[in-house]
Design a protein around this motif. Structure first.
Motif, PDB file in Angstrom:
ATOM      1  N   UNK A 133      14.842  -6.732   0.461  1.00 52.81           N
ATOM      2  CA  UNK A 133      14.766  -6.980   1.894  1.00 52.81           C
ATOM      3  C   UNK A 133      13.300  -7.095   2.313  1.00 52.81           C
ATOM      4  N   UNK A 134      13.067  -7.960   3.264  1.00 48.49           N
ATOM      5  CA  UNK A 134      11.715  -8.194   3.753  1.00 48.49           C
ATOM      6  C   UNK A 134      11.270  -6.990   4.566  1.00 48.49           C
ATOM      7  N   UNK A 135      10.209  -6.322   4.123  1.00 48.53           N
ATOM      8  CA  UNK A 135       9.749  -5.106   4.776  1.00 48.53           C
ATOM      9  C   UNK A 135       8.542  -5.347   5.674  1.00 48.53           C
ATOM     10  N   UNK A 136       7.494  -5.947   5.125  1.00 50.51           N
ATOM     11  CA  UNK A 136       6.267  -6.189   5.890  1.00 50.51           C
ATOM     12  C   UNK A 136       5.731  -7.579   5.576  1.00 50.51           C
ATOM     13  N   UNK A 137       4.864  -8.056   6.456  1.00 47.97           N
ATOM     14  CA  UNK A 137       4.159  -9.316   6.231  1.00 47.97           C
ATOM     15  C   UNK A 137       2.664  -9.101   6.441  1.00 47.97           C
ATOM     16  N   UNK A 138       1.892  -9.991   5.867  1.00 48.23           N
ATOM     17  CA  UNK A 138       0.458 -10.040   6.120  1.00 48.23           C
ATOM     18  C   UNK A 138       0.148 -11.407   6.712  1.00 48.23           C
ATOM     19  N   UNK A 139      -0.503 -11.430   7.858  1.00 46.35           N
ATOM     20  CA  UNK A 139      -1.002 -12.679   8.432  1.00 46.35           C
ATOM     21  C   UNK A 139      -2.458 -12.856   8.037  1.00 46.35           C
ATOM     22  N   UNK A 140      -2.812 -14.081   7.692  1.00 46.32           N
ATOM     23  CA  UNK A 140      -4.186 -14.411   7.315  1.00 46.32           C
ATOM     24  C   UNK A 140      -4.622 -15.556   8.230  1.00 46.32           C
ATOM     25  N   UNK A 141      -5.452 -15.245   9.233  1.00 41.10           N
ATOM     26  CA  UNK A 141      -5.848 -16.207  10.259  1.00 41.10           C
ATOM     27  C   UNK A 141      -7.274 -16.662   9.991  1.00 41.10           C
ATOM     28  N   UNK A 143     -10.425 -19.362  11.344  1.00 40.15           N
ATOM     29  CA  UNK A 143     -10.836 -20.172  12.483  1.00 40.15           C
ATOM     30  C   UNK A 143     -11.696 -21.362  12.049  1.00 40.15           C
ATOM     31  N   UNK A 144     -11.804 -22.330  12.956  1.00 36.66           N
ATOM     32  CA  UNK A 144     -12.606 -23.539  12.721  1.00 36.66           C
ATOM     33  C   UNK A 144     -13.642 -23.674  13.836  1.00 36.66           C
ATOM     34  N   UNK A 145     -14.838 -24.118  13.534  1.00 37.09           N
ATOM     35  CA  UNK A 145     -15.328 -24.562  12.215  1.00 37.09           C
ATOM     36  C   UNK A 145     -15.990 -23.460  11.412  1.00 37.09           C
ATOM     37  N   UNK A 146     -15.937 -22.216  11.900  1.00 38.98           N
ATOM     38  CA  UNK A 146     -16.729 -21.149  11.283  1.00 38.98           C
ATOM     39  C   UNK A 146     -16.217 -20.722   9.917  1.00 38.98           C
ATOM     40  N   UNK A 147     -14.920 -20.850   9.679  1.00 32.07           N
ATOM     41  CA  UNK A 147     -14.371 -20.399   8.409  1.00 32.07           C
ATOM     42  C   UNK A 147     -14.264 -18.899   8.294  1.00 32.07           C
ATOM     43  N   UNK A 148     -14.310 -18.203   9.441  1.00 32.59           N
ATOM     44  CA  UNK A 148     -14.095 -16.755   9.437  1.00 32.59           C
ATOM     45  C   UNK A 148     -12.603 -16.470   9.237  1.00 32.59           C
ATOM     46  N   UNK A 149     -12.315 -15.268   8.805  1.00 33.10           N
ATOM     47  CA  UNK A 149     -10.911 -14.933   8.545  1.00 33.10           C
ATOM     48  C   UNK A 149     -10.652 -13.478   8.871  1.00 33.10           C
ATOM     49  N   UNK A 150      -9.449 -13.204   9.375  1.00 30.35           N
ATOM     50  CA  UNK A 150      -8.978 -11.841   9.507  1.00 30.35           C
ATOM     51  C   UNK A 150      -7.559 -11.783   8.951  1.00 30.35           C
ATOM     52  N   UNK A 151      -7.252 -10.708   8.249  1.00 27.24           N
ATOM     53  CA  UNK A 151      -5.891 -10.476   7.772  1.00 27.24           C
ATOM     54  C   UNK A 151      -5.429  -9.125   8.275  1.00 27.24           C
ATOM     55  N   UNK A 152      -4.109  -9.013   8.507  1.00 25.67           N
ATOM     56  CA  UNK A 152      -3.555  -7.759   9.009  1.00 25.67           C
ATOM     57  C   UNK A 152      -2.067  -7.703   8.696  1.00 25.67           C
ATOM     58  N   UNK A 153      -1.545  -6.489   8.626  1.00 24.65           N
ATOM     59  CA  UNK A 153      -0.129  -6.245   8.361  1.00 24.65           C
ATOM     60  C   UNK A 153       0.637  -6.280   9.676  1.00 24.65           C
ATOM     61  N   UNK A 154       1.853  -6.867   9.647  1.00 21.42           N
ATOM     62  CA  UNK A 154       2.697  -6.842  10.838  1.00 21.42           C
ATOM     63  C   UNK A 154       4.163  -6.753  10.443  1.00 21.42           C
ATOM     64  N   UNK A 155       4.954  -6.289  11.381  1.00 21.70           N
ATOM     65  CA  UNK A 155       6.400  -6.216  11.199  1.00 21.70           C
ATOM     66  C   UNK A 155       6.985  -7.609  11.439  1.00 21.70           C
ATOM     67  N   UNK A 156       7.664  -8.204  10.451  1.00 20.34           N
ATOM     68  CA  UNK A 156       8.115  -9.594  10.601  1.00 20.34           C
ATOM     69  C   UNK A 156       9.141  -9.805  11.704  1.00 20.34           C
ATOM     70  N   UNK A 157       9.896  -8.775  12.061  1.00 21.06           N
ATOM     71  CA  UNK A 157      10.964  -8.944  13.051  1.00 21.06           C
ATOM     72  C   UNK A 157      10.402  -9.119  14.452  1.00 21.06           C
ATOM     73  N   UNK A 181       8.326 -13.582  12.331  1.00 17.41           N
ATOM     74  CA  UNK A 181       8.686 -14.630  11.392  1.00 17.41           C
ATOM     75  C   UNK A 181      10.038 -14.320  10.776  1.00 17.41           C
ATOM     76  N   UNK A 182      10.741 -15.358  10.385  1.00 15.10           N
ATOM     77  CA  UNK A 182      12.030 -15.183   9.719  1.00 15.10           C
ATOM     78  C   UNK A 182      11.810 -15.025   8.221  1.00 15.10           C
ATOM     79  N   UNK A 183      12.807 -14.488   7.555  1.00 13.76           N
ATOM     80  CA  UNK A 183      12.814 -14.422   6.094  1.00 13.76           C
ATOM     81  C   UNK A 183      12.994 -15.849   5.574  1.00 13.76           C
ATOM     82  N   UNK A 184      12.039 -16.393   4.834  1.00  9.35           N
ATOM     83  CA  UNK A 184      12.145 -17.795   4.430  1.00  9.35           C
ATOM     84  C   UNK A 184      13.341 -18.055   3.517  1.00  9.35           C
TER      85      UNK A 184
END
Length: 303
Positions: A133-141, A143-157, A181-184
């Motif tokens: 079962x899908x428990x957690x997700x990580x989003x990896x965002x 940005x443009x044009x800087x190419x900076x990134x942040x990642x974080x854990x979230x509850x998919x529901x 997000x839905x379970x793919x």
């Protein structure tokens, strides 16, 4: 200097992509002639292809919306080594989310020497007996044009996360991201909205996609994703130009106006974790106790 670099970067990317595009048919032909059948089978089993639509809507301070077609790959990080670089491994994702099962990565792979990926999502599962079962997700965002990134854990529901990255020069750092997000499966959905203290729920972005039967594609995923990152970049810059034309206020990067914006985001997110569960109807177990925010700084010359 930064504008000059951006122009030079655009032209160098165009030239490199053109050269690699001309070579692409020959590379595909050579792969079909000489690659072992087992290798192609392994690639298809470890990768699921999706095609769908990204939709953006901004309600305030002006009305602006658009949609475009997009193609994504869902990589099983435990079953192959074909996932694009510069992402977490399966073990790293499991360690961050404290899960025990498979890890899938939804992303737009690089194409002909170029990568443009505003959002990638890791789907992290737990296994109980013969079921997962899908428990957690990580989003990896990114940005443009800087190419900076942040990642974080979230509850998919359903979850609410403090905004932790300067994604657009036409948005400030105030407010929170509502994300789910839905379970793919045969279909998948990712939905993000921005809840702002003054503007309210003023921005929505949604990805809706369907699985593509890849039997007819063989191992030619390079053809399936040809110029996909380039198309995403064109949409980003074209609609940024339209927002500027509509006189939407330009927001300076917070590293100049508020260098402690990352720490401020952490404080706001801690408050959300304390108070947001009841407001969203979530149990304490559904709210990640540690988002595991991780930032990647801008690269030269934006740094």
């Amino acid at each position: 200097m930064e504008i000059l670099y951006l122009i030079c970067s655009v032209f160098s990317t165009l030239l490199a992509s053109l050269a690699l595009s001309l070579l692409l048919p020959f590379r595909v032909l050579l792969r079909r002639c000489f690659s072992p059948r087992a290798s192609s089978s392994s690639l298809n089993e470890a990768t699921t292809l999706y095609q769908g639509t990204v939709w953006h809507e901004r309600r305030r301070p002006v009305q602006h919306s658009f949609r475009y077609q997009v193609r994504y790959a869902l990589f099983d990080l435990d079953r192959g080594t074909h996932a694009p670089p510069d992402h977490y491994s399966a073990d790293e994702a499991r360690q961050i989310t404290h899960t025990t099962g498979p890890v899938l990565l939804l992303t737009v792979p690089p194409s002909v020497g170029y990568e443009q990926n505003p959002l990638s999502v890791y789907y992290c599962y737990d296994v109980e007996g013969s079921t997962r079962h899908l428990k957690k997700c990580i989003a990896e965002v990114t940005n443009s044009p800087w190419g900076e990134r942040v990642s974080f854990v979230f509850n998919p529901h359903s979850d609410q996360v403090a905004k932790a990255l300067h994604v657009s020069p036409f948005m400030d750092m105030h407010g929170n991201w509502n994300i789910k997000t839905s379970d793919p499966g045969d279909k998948l959905t990712v939905a993000i909205s921005v809840l702002h203290p003054q503007l309210g729920n003023y921005f929505n972005a949604t990805l809706k996609a369907k699985k593509v039967r890849s039997s007819s594609l063989g191992s030619d995923h390079a053809l399936f994703f040809w110029l996909m990152p380039h198309k995403v970049a064109v949409w980003i810059y074209w609609h940024a130009l339209q927002l500027w034309w509509k006189k939407v206020g330009f927001v300076q990067h917070p590293r100049y106006a508020s260098p402690t914006y990352k720490e401020e985001a952490l404080i706001r997110d801690q408050k959300l974790q304390c108070c947001g569960a009841n407001a969203m109807g979530l149990s304490a177990d559904d709210v990640p106790q540690n988002r595991q925010f991780r930032w990647r700084d801008a690269k030269w010359p934006w740094s």
